[in-house]
Design a protein around this motif. Sequence first.
Motif, PDB file in Angstrom:
ATOM      1  N   VAL A 159     -19.967  93.831  83.766  1.00 29.59           N
ATOM      2  CA  VAL A 159     -18.585  93.628  83.325  1.00 29.59           C
ATOM      3  C   VAL A 159     -17.913  94.994  83.201  1.00 29.59           C
ATOM      4  CG1 VAL A 159     -17.123  92.586  81.546  1.00 29.59           C
ATOM      5  CG2 VAL A 159     -19.384  91.603  82.044  1.00 29.59           C
ATOM      6  N   ARG A 160     -16.881  95.213  83.992  1.00 27.92           N
ATOM      7  CA  ARG A 160     -16.257  96.538  84.053  1.00 27.92           C
ATOM      8  C   ARG A 160     -14.741  96.426  83.859  1.00 27.92           C
ATOM      9  NH1 ARG A 160     -19.638 100.144  88.489  1.00 27.92           N
ATOM     10  NH2 ARG A 160     -21.429 100.388  87.095  1.00 27.92           N
ATOM     11  N   PRO A 161     -14.264  96.657  82.637  1.00 30.78           N
ATOM     12  CA  PRO A 161     -12.819  96.582  82.389  1.00 30.78           C
ATOM     13  C   PRO A 161     -12.078  97.713  83.106  1.00 30.78           C
ATOM     14  CG  PRO A 161     -14.078  96.575  80.327  1.00 30.78           C
ATOM     15  CD  PRO A 161     -15.020  96.957  81.415  1.00 30.78           C
ATOM     16  N   GLY A 171     -18.304  95.431  94.083  1.00 32.24           N
ATOM     17  CA  GLY A 171     -17.985  95.668  92.674  1.00 32.24           C
ATOM     18  C   GLY A 171     -18.175  97.134  92.307  1.00 32.24           C
ATOM     19  N   ASP A 172     -19.192  97.745  92.865  1.00 36.34           N
ATOM     20  CA  ASP A 172     -19.419  99.170  92.634  1.00 36.34           C
ATOM     21  C   ASP A 172     -18.222  99.974  93.131  1.00 36.34           C
ATOM     22  OD1 ASP A 172     -20.871 101.575  92.057  1.00 36.34           O
ATOM     23  OD2 ASP A 172     -21.293 101.754  94.201  1.00 36.34           O
ATOM     24  N   ILE A 173     -17.793  99.679  94.339  1.00 35.03           N
ATOM     25  CA  ILE A 173     -16.720 100.467  94.963  1.00 35.03           C
ATOM     26  C   ILE A 173     -15.370 100.195  94.285  1.00 35.03           C
ATOM     27  CG2 ILE A 173     -15.465 100.847  97.120  1.00 35.03           C
ATOM     28  CD1 ILE A 173     -18.169 100.008  98.547  1.00 35.03           C
ATOM     29  N   THR A 207     -14.745  99.285  91.347  1.00 33.99           N
ATOM     30  CA  THR A 207     -14.599  99.805  89.977  1.00 33.99           C
ATOM     31  C   THR A 207     -14.448 101.326  89.935  1.00 33.99           C
ATOM     32  OG1 THR A 207     -17.008  99.632  89.633  1.00 33.99           O
ATOM     33  CG2 THR A 207     -15.625  97.840  88.780  1.00 33.99           C
ATOM     34  N   ASP A 208     -14.873 102.041  90.957  1.00 30.90           N
ATOM     35  CA  ASP A 208     -14.503 103.462  91.023  1.00 30.90           C
ATOM     36  C   ASP A 208     -13.015 103.578  91.382  1.00 30.90           C
ATOM     37  OD1 ASP A 208     -17.133 104.391  90.459  1.00 30.90           O
ATOM     38  OD2 ASP A 208     -16.940 106.021  91.915  1.00 30.90           O
ATOM     39  N   LEU A 209     -12.554 102.713  92.265  1.00 30.52           N
ATOM     40  CA  LEU A 209     -11.119 102.668  92.583  1.00 30.52           C
ATOM     41  C   LEU A 209     -10.326 102.328  91.314  1.00 30.52           C
ATOM     42  CD1 LEU A 209      -9.085 102.684  95.070  1.00 30.52           C
ATOM     43  CD2 LEU A 209      -9.270 100.190  94.986  1.00 30.52           C
ATOM     44  N   PRO A 238     -21.471 104.031  80.758  1.00 35.23           N
ATOM     45  CA  PRO A 238     -20.211 104.368  81.410  1.00 35.23           C
ATOM     46  C   PRO A 238     -20.336 104.095  82.902  1.00 35.23           C
ATOM     47  CG  PRO A 238     -21.169 106.302  80.285  1.00 35.23           C
ATOM     48  CD  PRO A 238     -22.154 105.206  80.179  1.00 35.23           C
ATOM     49  N   VAL A 239     -19.208 103.895  83.587  1.00 37.29           N
ATOM     50  CA  VAL A 239     -19.244 103.644  85.033  1.00 37.29           C
ATOM     51  C   VAL A 239     -19.634 104.923  85.793  1.00 37.29           C
ATOM     52  CG1 VAL A 239     -17.816 102.992  87.030  1.00 37.29           C
ATOM     53  CG2 VAL A 239     -17.579 101.742  84.865  1.00 37.29           C
ATOM     54  N   HIS A 240     -19.337 106.062  85.193  1.00 38.79           N
ATOM     55  CA  HIS A 240     -19.583 107.323  85.916  1.00 38.79           C
ATOM     56  C   HIS A 240     -21.062 107.643  86.054  1.00 38.79           C
ATOM     57  CE1 HIS A 240     -20.654 109.669  82.310  1.00 38.79           C
ATOM     58  NE2 HIS A 240     -19.562 109.240  81.700  1.00 38.79           N
TER      59      HIS A 240
END
Length: 359
Positions: free
Chosen positions: A106-108, A247-249, A251-253, A282-284
């Motif tokens: 889950v990535r807000p 989803g990975d890509i 969410t960096d966008l 964190p996403v990073h």
Amino acid sequence: MASKRKKIAVIGGDGIGPSVTQEASLLLALYRDKAGLPIDLWELDLGADRFLRDGVTFPKEIQIAIQRECSAVLLGALGDPRVPGLEHARDILFGMRFGYDLYANVRPVKALSDRLVPLKDRTMKDVDFVVFRENTEGIYVGMGGQFKRGTPDEVAINEDLNTRKGVERIIRAAFEYAKQNKREHVCMADKSNAMRHAHELWLRVFDEVRREYPTIKSQHLYVDALCLHVIQNPAQFQVVVTNNLFGDIVTDLGAALQGGLGMAASANIHSSDPGRVALFEPVHGSAPPLAGKDIANPFAALLTVGMLLTHLGWPEEERRIEQCVSQAIDERMCTVDVGGHLGTRAAAQWVREQIAKQL
Ligand code: NAD
Ligand code: IPM
Ligand code: MN
């Protein structure tokens, strides 16, 4: 009497991971010591240093102990240039995502200040959606192989694995989230025009599941078009569901719309069994060039603590953390990547002080 305390495993990991996780741990410690939240922290020495020292990546007994004893894991980041094969990163990260079957990543994508939104004529109210990334299948399963490696005839294959169960449960999780959080719109993104076998399944399952939620508007987009629309008009999205790789890509966008990777938090959960241990990060990544310089933005890690606290039953604390981070951005009490002048430690401390005043 059985203890009601909740144990949280803490893994700093590599690069900037340990320093941002240290700040996040101090925030959890503040909640434990000042607000009396019944949480215990269990720091684990895992990551590239440990792997290079004694060859250990993610010991089975640790994996089992976390599953048995912990409510959550707080992870910094994994990835170190000294381990080019990323063996430890895969064992630890996928050991938890796959091993604990944490199928919902889950990535807000939420901007906490107008100043952070890089799009012309857009403000923070335009950037507020949540990506449900499938987390246990897809091209990440590592099926495939190499043949005639190192010769002119070499072949390299990675299979994209999609199961009915896997696709259905993540799409349902997205709709359930929309229903529970009063979001009116769910968008599913795939590439079924090119990947006829795997993504036709996504299309068909999406069509079935959305019928169960007649009050929620639903839309299908090819993932390339999703990327276009996310930049042209992010306000049209509320919940986006997609596969592991996309989803990975995406969410960096998405992080770029939030002010960068230093602002993006995430949770890895087993949506239908919330009692199971969940992973928060964190996403990073480990951002090796920033490591050890006290310049990495700690806010993604602090916001990740917010998601963790919501998961453990204290959602008002996630709102409080968000509000204090937002204030830090507005008052420029933040790191340079988001227009401030403070170091990692000072920026995180400033936010903790605002929170402490309210507890
Ligand atoms: P990255 O996320 O580490 O960095 C991408 C860009 O964002 C860089 O410019 C970096 O300086 C910036 N950035 C990232 N976090 C930041 C922060 N907190 N504050 C300010 N700027 C920040 O991605 P990468 O460079 O592609 O990967 C580096 C390593 O991290 C690789 O080994 C990769 O595999 C790994 N990685 C791990 C995770 C994870 O553990 N969950 C996630 C992504 C990447
Ligand atoms: C992420 C990362 C990981 C992923 C890497 C480190 C394998 O990019 O968590 O976004 O692709 O899932
Ligand atoms: Mn990523």
